[in-house]
Design a protein around this motif. Structure first.
Motif, PDB file in Angstrom:
ATOM      1  N   THR A 346       0.829  -1.206   0.000  1.00  0.00           N
ATOM      2  CA  THR A 346       0.000   0.000   0.000  1.00  0.00           C
ATOM      3  C   THR A 346       0.862   1.253   0.000  1.00  0.00           C
ATOM      4  N   ARG A 347       1.920   1.257   0.800  1.00  0.00           N
ATOM      5  CA  ARG A 347       2.812   2.423   0.833  1.00  0.00           C
ATOM      6  C   ARG A 347       3.447   2.658  -0.528  1.00  0.00           C
ATOM      7  N   GLU A 350       0.864   4.144  -2.924  1.00  0.00           N
ATOM      8  CA  GLU A 350       0.720   5.568  -2.626  1.00  0.00           C
ATOM      9  C   GLU A 350       1.907   6.363  -3.163  1.00  0.00           C
ATOM     10  N   ALA A 353       1.535   6.734  -6.929  1.00  0.00           N
ATOM     11  CA  ALA A 353       0.538   7.751  -7.249  1.00  0.00           C
ATOM     12  C   ALA A 353       1.108   9.153  -7.093  1.00  0.00           C
ATOM     13  N   ARG A 354       1.942   9.332  -6.103  1.00  0.00           N
ATOM     14  CA  ARG A 354       2.517  10.660  -5.862  1.00  0.00           C
ATOM     15  C   ARG A 354       3.519  11.064  -6.928  1.00  0.00           C
ATOM     16  N   GLU A 375      -7.742  -1.509  -4.743  1.00  0.00           N
ATOM     17  CA  GLU A 375      -6.863  -0.574  -4.046  1.00  0.00           C
ATOM     18  C   GLU A 375      -6.061   0.264  -5.034  1.00  0.00           C
ATOM     19  N   LEU A 379      -6.201   4.304  -5.217  1.00  0.00           N
ATOM     20  CA  LEU A 379      -5.023   5.105  -4.900  1.00  0.00           C
ATOM     21  C   LEU A 379      -4.375   5.753  -6.123  1.00  0.00           C
ATOM     22  N   ARG A 399      -2.589   7.105 -13.894  1.00  0.00           N
ATOM     23  CA  ARG A 399      -2.717   8.149 -12.878  1.00  0.00           C
ATOM     24  C   ARG A 399      -3.786   9.157 -13.300  1.00  0.00           C
TER      25      ARG A 399
END
Length: 400
Positions: A346-347, A350, A353-354, A375, A379, A399
């Protein structure tokens, strides 16, 4: 000594109720270290996940400890915990001569892999003082006789002690002569690709199955490694389509050069393969493991693309700017230490995505049983399946 172990935190690593920042092995290692009365400048701590060993020793007034932590998250957690407790008196080092020269006591949290233990044992025998004592500890349920055998190849005396609090210490002394060259990194050829690996790198110099599946989808797998037809239950590899990554995968150079990030790069198989196939791309390989980063650097050098691949020791691409990448390649872990936990993945989702620009793409390979599609959609953005085998799935996320 009454050290406040419960105040330690794992951040910036994943935090959860079933995950804590110390265990009974840390406590046993601290107790043994304090009992031996060795000067702090002659002590090295290896594998201290979040600083429990190092900080308990410094809190007892021991100064000058040298510490090696493989994970960037562990190094940052140690610094944060030290700041919270107002402690200092330790120096971080990579695994090597600077960490171990003149050291008479090594306190080690046993690593998961025998190869990593072999590299550590060799380093201690190679660079530490002739009278060095290595005290290694682990949880009994994760310890094996093979660990003793690895230590016995570098030390003349190895003794396992009785279990206590579900942990056990193994004491090694009398270092033996070492070969002229260190045993790591090891290398292995996979078609046109050469992989190099230090002891702590996942899968060693082998090409792990998930990475191979993602290479197939990207069209980068060596022909000798490809299968002629899908197995039952598989969908055939489908190259990414649409506006987002089509330019990145195109053989024609684009302006500016596309930025491709191998997130959690391991030994650098994806980064090196992509750089070999796409000379115009700027490739960045990043991993939180120092062993993985050293391996990836050796891999890109062995494949002649060191000038086109930047390798970074970083946690979840924290040092990369927002919206700076066109393509992210990801084969995420599903373990945190010895615990099965999807928080690490998950990290990384994220993080992808950033760092992706709007319209940029994330290609993720993961165990088919994990079902990350919802998920990833939440995200990152719209997500489609590109390939599926009974064991692995490759998803493409755009994205938003």
């Amino acid at each position: 000594m009454d050290f406040p172990y419960a105040r330690l935190r794992r951040r910036p690593d994943v935090e959860a109720e079933n995950l804590q920042a110390y265990d009974a092995t840390d406590v046993l290692l601290v107790e043994r270290g304090l009992s031996l009365g060795v000067d702090g400048h002659e002590i090295a701590v290896i594998g201290d996940e979040y600083g429990a060993i190092t900080l308990a020793l410094t809190a007892a007034g021991i100064d000058g400890i040298r510490v090696h932590q493989d994970l960037a998250t562990g190094r940052r957690a140690l610094a944060l915990n030290a700041a919270d407790l107002g402690l200092a008196g330790f120096e971080p080092h990579d695994l090597g001569a600077a960490l171990l020269r003149g050291v008479r006591l090594v306190l080690l949290q046993l690593p998961k892999s025998l190869a990593e233990l072999e590299e550590i044992a060799d380093a201690v025998a190679r660079w530490a003082a002739p009278d060095v004592v290595l005290v290694a500890g682990g949880r009994v349920k994760h310890m094996t006789l093979a660990q003793n055998e690895v230590l016995a190849r570098r030390f003349g005396r190895v003794r396992a002690e009785r279990a206590e609090r579900k942990s056990r210490l193994v004491v090694a002394a009398e270092p033996l002569p070492v070969p002229a060259a260190p045993p790591f990194p090891v290398t292995q050829r996979h078609g046109d690709l050469v992989l190099a690996a230090h002891g702590g790198a996942f899968a060693g110099a082998k090409l792990d199955i998930g990475t191979r599946v993602l290479l197939e989808v990207l069209g980068l797998a060596d022909p000798q490694l490809r299968r002629s037809a899908p197995e039952p239950g598989e969908t055939g590899p489908q190259p990414p389509s649409g506006d987002g990554i089509s330019g990145v995968l195109n053989e024609e150079p684009t302006e500016p050069a596309p930025v491709v990030v191998d997130l959690g790069c391991g030994t650098g198989a994806l980064a090196a393969s992509y750089a070999l196939a796409h000379p115009a791309a700027r490739v960045i390989a990043t991993d939180r493991s120092a062993a993985a980063v050293a391996s990836a650097r050796a891999t890109v050098a062995a494949n002649g693309v060191a000038d086109r691949v930047d390798v970074m020791h970083d946690d979840a691409a924290s040092e990369l700017p927002d919206a700076s990448a066109d393509l992210v390649l990801l084969n995420p872990p599903f373990h945190l230490g010895t615990s099965v936990h999807t928080g690490a993945a998950t990290r990384l989702f994220e993080a992808a995505a950033r760092i992706l620009r709007p319209g940029g793409e994330l290609l993720t390979v993961f165990n088919s049983s994990l079902g990350y599609r919802a998920e990833l959609t939440r995200l990152v953005g719209p997500t489609e399946q590109l390939h599926r085998t009974p064991k692995f799935t490759v998803m493409r996320s755009v994205r938003r």
